[in-house]
Design a protein around this motif. Structure first.
Motif, PDB file in Angstrom:
ATOM      1  N   VAL A 151       1.566   5.673 -15.227  1.00  0.00           N
ATOM      2  CA  VAL A 151       1.801   4.330 -15.770  1.00  0.00           C
ATOM      3  C   VAL A 151       2.826   3.595 -14.922  1.00  0.00           C
ATOM      4  CG1 VAL A 151       2.696   3.048 -17.755  1.00  0.00           C
ATOM      5  CG2 VAL A 151       1.122   4.951 -18.121  1.00  0.00           C
ATOM      6  N   SER A 152       3.867   4.302 -14.482  1.00  0.00           N
ATOM      7  CA  SER A 152       4.883   3.682 -13.622  1.00  0.00           C
ATOM      8  C   SER A 152       4.283   3.234 -12.292  1.00  0.00           C
ATOM      9  CB  SER A 152       6.030   4.669 -13.380  1.00  0.00           C
ATOM     10  OG  SER A 152       6.697   4.977 -14.586  1.00  0.00           O
ATOM     11  N   VAL A 153       3.371   4.042 -11.745  1.00  0.00           N
ATOM     12  CA  VAL A 153       2.698   3.667 -10.504  1.00  0.00           C
ATOM     13  C   VAL A 153       1.882   2.393 -10.711  1.00  0.00           C
ATOM     14  CG1 VAL A 153       0.873   4.332  -8.879  1.00  0.00           C
ATOM     15  CG2 VAL A 153       2.665   5.957  -9.486  1.00  0.00           C
ATOM     16  N   PHE A 154       1.145   2.334 -11.824  1.00  0.00           N
ATOM     17  CA  PHE A 154       0.357   1.126 -12.127  1.00  0.00           C
ATOM     18  C   PHE A 154       1.262  -0.097 -12.188  1.00  0.00           C
ATOM     19  CE2 PHE A 154      -1.347  -2.043 -14.979  1.00  0.00           C
ATOM     20  CZ  PHE A 154      -2.656  -2.177 -14.550  1.00  0.00           C
ATOM     21  N   GLN A 155       2.373   0.019 -12.896  1.00  0.00           N
ATOM     22  CA  GLN A 155       3.288  -1.116 -13.035  1.00  0.00           C
ATOM     23  C   GLN A 155       3.900  -1.493 -11.695  1.00  0.00           C
ATOM     24  OE1 GLN A 155       5.857   0.514 -16.059  1.00  0.00           O
ATOM     25  NE2 GLN A 155       4.665  -0.383 -17.734  1.00  0.00           N
ATOM     26  N   ALA A 156       4.225  -0.501 -10.880  1.00  0.00           N
ATOM     27  CA  ALA A 156       4.814  -0.777  -9.567  1.00  0.00           C
ATOM     28  C   ALA A 156       3.832  -1.512  -8.662  1.00  0.00           C
ATOM     29  CB  ALA A 156       5.266   0.535  -8.915  1.00  0.00           C
ATOM     30  N   VAL A 157       2.569  -1.048  -8.657  1.00  0.00           N
ATOM     31  CA  VAL A 157       1.553  -1.698  -7.830  1.00  0.00           C
ATOM     32  C   VAL A 157       1.299  -3.121  -8.321  1.00  0.00           C
ATOM     33  CG1 VAL A 157      -0.866  -1.609  -7.128  1.00  0.00           C
ATOM     34  CG2 VAL A 157       0.487   0.480  -7.165  1.00  0.00           C
ATOM     35  N   GLN A 158       1.285  -3.287  -9.649  1.00  0.00           N
ATOM     36  CA  GLN A 158       1.087  -4.620 -10.227  1.00  0.00           C
ATOM     37  C   GLN A 158       2.227  -5.556  -9.824  1.00  0.00           C
ATOM     38  OE1 GLN A 158       1.172  -4.806 -14.596  1.00  0.00           O
ATOM     39  NE2 GLN A 158      -0.715  -5.995 -14.520  1.00  0.00           N
ATOM     40  N   MET A 159       3.428  -5.028  -9.732  1.00  0.00           N
ATOM     41  CA  MET A 159       4.602  -5.832  -9.421  1.00  0.00           C
ATOM     42  C   MET A 159       4.735  -6.100  -7.922  1.00  0.00           C
ATOM     43  SD  MET A 159       8.531  -4.984 -10.567  1.00  0.00           S
ATOM     44  CE  MET A 159       8.330  -3.278 -10.019  1.00  0.00           C
ATOM     45  N   ILE A 160       4.377  -5.125  -7.108  1.00  0.00           N
ATOM     46  CA  ILE A 160       4.623  -5.225  -5.668  1.00  0.00           C
ATOM     47  C   ILE A 160       3.396  -5.673  -4.888  1.00  0.00           C
ATOM     48  CG2 ILE A 160       5.229  -3.876  -3.612  1.00  0.00           C
ATOM     49  CD1 ILE A 160       6.969  -2.137  -5.461  1.00  0.00           C
ATOM     50  N   GLY A 161       2.228  -5.156  -5.255  1.00  0.00           N
ATOM     51  CA  GLY A 161       1.019  -5.486  -4.504  1.00  0.00           C
ATOM     52  C   GLY A 161       0.946  -4.756  -3.179  1.00  0.00           C
ATOM     53  N   LEU A 162      -0.102  -5.073  -2.426  1.00  0.00           N
ATOM     54  CA  LEU A 162      -0.269  -4.467  -1.099  1.00  0.00           C
ATOM     55  C   LEU A 162       0.434  -5.319  -0.050  1.00  0.00           C
ATOM     56  CD1 LEU A 162      -4.034  -3.398  -1.291  1.00  0.00           C
ATOM     57  CD2 LEU A 162      -2.014  -1.944  -1.514  1.00  0.00           C
ATOM     58  N   PRO A 163       0.853  -4.752   1.083  1.00  0.00           N
ATOM     59  CA  PRO A 163       0.542  -3.380   1.526  1.00  0.00           C
ATOM     60  C   PRO A 163       1.495  -2.305   0.997  1.00  0.00           C
ATOM     61  CG  PRO A 163       1.671  -4.553   3.268  1.00  0.00           C
ATOM     62  CD  PRO A 163       1.481  -5.547   2.156  1.00  0.00           C
ATOM     63  N   GLU A 164       2.712  -2.724   0.525  1.00  0.00           N
ATOM     64  CA  GLU A 164       3.688  -1.710   0.129  1.00  0.00           C
ATOM     65  C   GLU A 164       3.226  -0.872  -1.062  1.00  0.00           C
ATOM     66  OE1 GLU A 164       4.333  -4.841   0.705  1.00  0.00           O
ATOM     67  OE2 GLU A 164       5.904  -4.968   2.244  1.00  0.00           O
ATOM     68  N   GLY A 165       2.355  -1.437  -1.893  1.00  0.00           N
ATOM     69  CA  GLY A 165       1.892  -0.714  -3.063  1.00  0.00           C
ATOM     70  C   GLY A 165       1.172   0.576  -2.726  1.00  0.00           C
ATOM     71  N   ARG A 166       0.707   0.688  -1.483  1.00  0.00           N
ATOM     72  CA  ARG A 166       0.017   1.922  -1.089  1.00  0.00           C
ATOM     73  C   ARG A 166       0.975   3.109  -1.157  1.00  0.00           C
ATOM     74  NH1 ARG A 166       2.264   0.083   3.460  1.00  0.00           N
ATOM     75  NH2 ARG A 166       2.729   1.528   5.164  1.00  0.00           N
ATOM     76  N   ILE A 167       2.278   2.844  -0.968  1.00  0.00           N
ATOM     77  CA  ILE A 167       3.272   3.924  -1.008  1.00  0.00           C
ATOM     78  C   ILE A 167       3.406   4.438  -2.437  1.00  0.00           C
ATOM     79  CG2 ILE A 167       5.653   4.545  -0.451  1.00  0.00           C
ATOM     80  CD1 ILE A 167       5.687   2.061   1.416  1.00  0.00           C
ATOM     81  N   ASN A 168       3.442   3.510  -3.394  1.00  0.00           N
ATOM     82  CA  ASN A 168       3.482   3.925  -4.803  1.00  0.00           C
ATOM     83  C   ASN A 168       2.243   4.727  -5.172  1.00  0.00           C
ATOM     84  OD1 ASN A 168       4.553   0.645  -4.984  1.00  0.00           O
ATOM     85  ND2 ASN A 168       5.960   2.319  -5.456  1.00  0.00           N
ATOM     86  N   LEU A 169       1.077   4.242  -4.713  1.00  0.00           N
ATOM     87  CA  LEU A 169      -0.168   4.955  -4.997  1.00  0.00           C
ATOM     88  C   LEU A 169      -0.145   6.356  -4.396  1.00  0.00           C
ATOM     89  CD1 LEU A 169      -2.736   2.077  -4.403  1.00  0.00           C
ATOM     90  CD2 LEU A 169      -2.285   3.207  -6.589  1.00  0.00           C
ATOM     91  N   ALA A 170       0.361   6.468  -3.174  1.00  0.00           N
ATOM     92  CA  ALA A 170       0.401   7.770  -2.502  1.00  0.00           C
ATOM     93  C   ALA A 170       1.299   8.738  -3.258  1.00  0.00           C
ATOM     94  CB  ALA A 170       0.888   7.602  -1.068  1.00  0.00           C
TER      95      ALA A 170
END
Length: 449
Positions: free
Chosen positions: A324-343
């Motif tokens: 859930v934290s990863v989802f929120q982080a990606v929603q907040m940051i977006g790509l390209p940096e969000g790939r780090i949260n996803l990883a």
């Protein structure tokens, strides 16, 4: 076909079949051969076929506001235009990518003026999921008052991307990716009916390559066909559309992954199964392929949240929190940096101990509920919220677990007449083994070693 036939305006002010820049502008092949009736449509039989709801709506002359949810090139815009043409309605089209509240209000003002003269309007909004809440709210009254029939198109799940107030006023219809048979029909129809293509004799020798490249997207197939034919000298009348010609026109091979294509489903399946198989490296590979293919990172993150409960479960309860934290982080940051949260999330989930006991347990409980759907709640488990309820026995005999040693007392919590059943079978993996030990100690007859 005469020049006047070529340049007759249709209901939308388009010039069907036009190829003269001075006569309405040159139209791409995909636009020139866009189906004008449901009978011309390839695919979507569940919506446009003899028993489909859209055909029934058009035949009855009553059309609801709708959302078409489906992959690119599946016919969302085409269906909206067919509805307007069949009902003889005005057609206003906006793209949520570049339209704001002002453009929406302008379109509604136009619909209001047309209404005074007896004309009705279909307002078609492409990529409606890109509208924010304020933009979506401007449409509510227009739908309620019957000012417009709203048709929205989206490639994203409207349950997540369209606000509830708007969604409740619209019917959602899912469009499927076109099959290879459908795409082939689209291509052959273009060759047979387009005025410009009829000037050449085209033999398709690279059909398999073209179908693979299209990946269920009719527009992509037609654009590729047009690009390949553009390489042929104008005076050449006989054309063999083979793989080499298509590769030269497209300048790359058919992609292994394309968002919305069949490979989309195969790739997310490989991604999930790699995490389930505790292989973080393969999981990262499929993650990278999806990101390179332009997949929505929030779609990936949502699948990870589901995976955390379905496949990790109580073997590592923190997995769900992390997902859930990863989802929120990606929603907040977006790509390209969000790939780090996803990883980070992917490697944790893949490396975590696995248990599908919760998932299997709820599935088994759902089956049992259907069998005992009329079984009542025992009186001792009911809440006595009024004195009348207390008088007739609600809550009577209930034993409060915190008043007993170990905060536990053996009690019957199933419905009246239903024997206790075992749904949740905790594994010995990770932290779930502690749950298994505790339950075996509490419910000795049900949880046995």
């Amino acid at each position: 076909m005469t020049a006047s036939d070529l340049f007759q305006s249709d209901l939308f002010g388009l010039h069907e079949g036009s190829s003269d820049p001075l006569e309405g502008g040159f139209q791409p092949l995909a636009e020139r051969v866009r189906p004008r009736t449901l009978d011309d449509l390839a695919g979507q039989e569940h919506l446009a076929g003899p028993d489909g709801p859209l055909r029934s709506f058009l035949e009855s002359g009553r059309l609801p506001s709708m959302i078409f949810w489906g992959p690119p090139g599946s016919g969302k815009t085409t269906l909206a235009e067919i509805c307007a043409r069949s009902m003889h309605y005005r057609f206003e089209q906006l793209s949520a990518i570049d339209a704001g509240v002002r453009e929406v209000r302008k379109a509604l003002d136009g619909a209001r003026q047309a209404q005074r003269t007896g004309d009705r309007t279909i307002l078609f909004i492409d990529e409606i999921h890109r509208f924010n809440k304020t933009q979506q709210d401007t449409l509510l009254h227009a739908i309620e008052q019957g000012l417009v029939i709203l048709i929205g198109a989206t490639t994203e799940n409207p349950s997540f991307e369209v606000n509830a107030a708007l969604l409740s006023r619209m019917q959602v219809y899912i469009l499927k990716p076109l099959s290879e048979t459908d795409i082939e029909a689209v291509i052959r129809r273009a060759l047979e009916r387009d005025g410009l293509l009829q000037e050449k004799q085209v033999a398709i020798a690279g059909l398999d390559f073209l179908l693979q490249f299209a990946g269920g997207d009719a527009r992509k197939a037609l654009n590729a066909l047009e690009a390949a034919l553009a390489l042929v000298p104008p005076e050449q009348r006989e054309v063999v559309l083979d793989r080499s010609l298509l590769e030269r026109a497209l300048q790359h091979r058919a992609p292994h992954y394309d968002k919305g294509a069949a490979a989309h489903y195969d790739t997310i399946s490989a991604f999930i199964k790699s995490m389930r198989g505790s292989d973080p490296d393969a999981s990262l590979f499929w993650l990278a392929r999806m990101l390179e293919g332009g997949e929505d990172p929030l779609f990936i993150a949502r699948r990870m949240v589901i995976f955390a409960s379905e496949d990790v479960g109580n073997a590592d309860p923190f997995a769900l929190t992390l997902a859930v934290s990863v989802f929120q982080a990606v929603q907040m940051i977006g790509l390209p940096e969000g790939r780090i949260n996803l990883a980070q999330g992917v490697t944790y989930l893949a490396s975590a101990p696995k248990s599908n006991a919760s998932y299997e347990g709820v599935n088994e409980a759902m089956r049992a509920v259907k069998q005992f759907q009329d079984a009542g709640v025992p009186l001792h488990l009911r809440n006595a919220s009024t004195s009348l309820m207390k008088d007739i026995g609600y809550g009577a005999g209930y034993r409060y677990p915190h008043g007993f040693p170990g905060h536990f007392v053996e009690e019957h919590y199933f419905p009246d007449g239903v024997l206790p059943q075992l749904f949740y079978r905790p594994t010995e993996e990770g932290r779930e083994k502690f749950a298994a030990e505790r339950l075996r100690g509490l419910w000795k007859d049900r949880y046995r070693p």
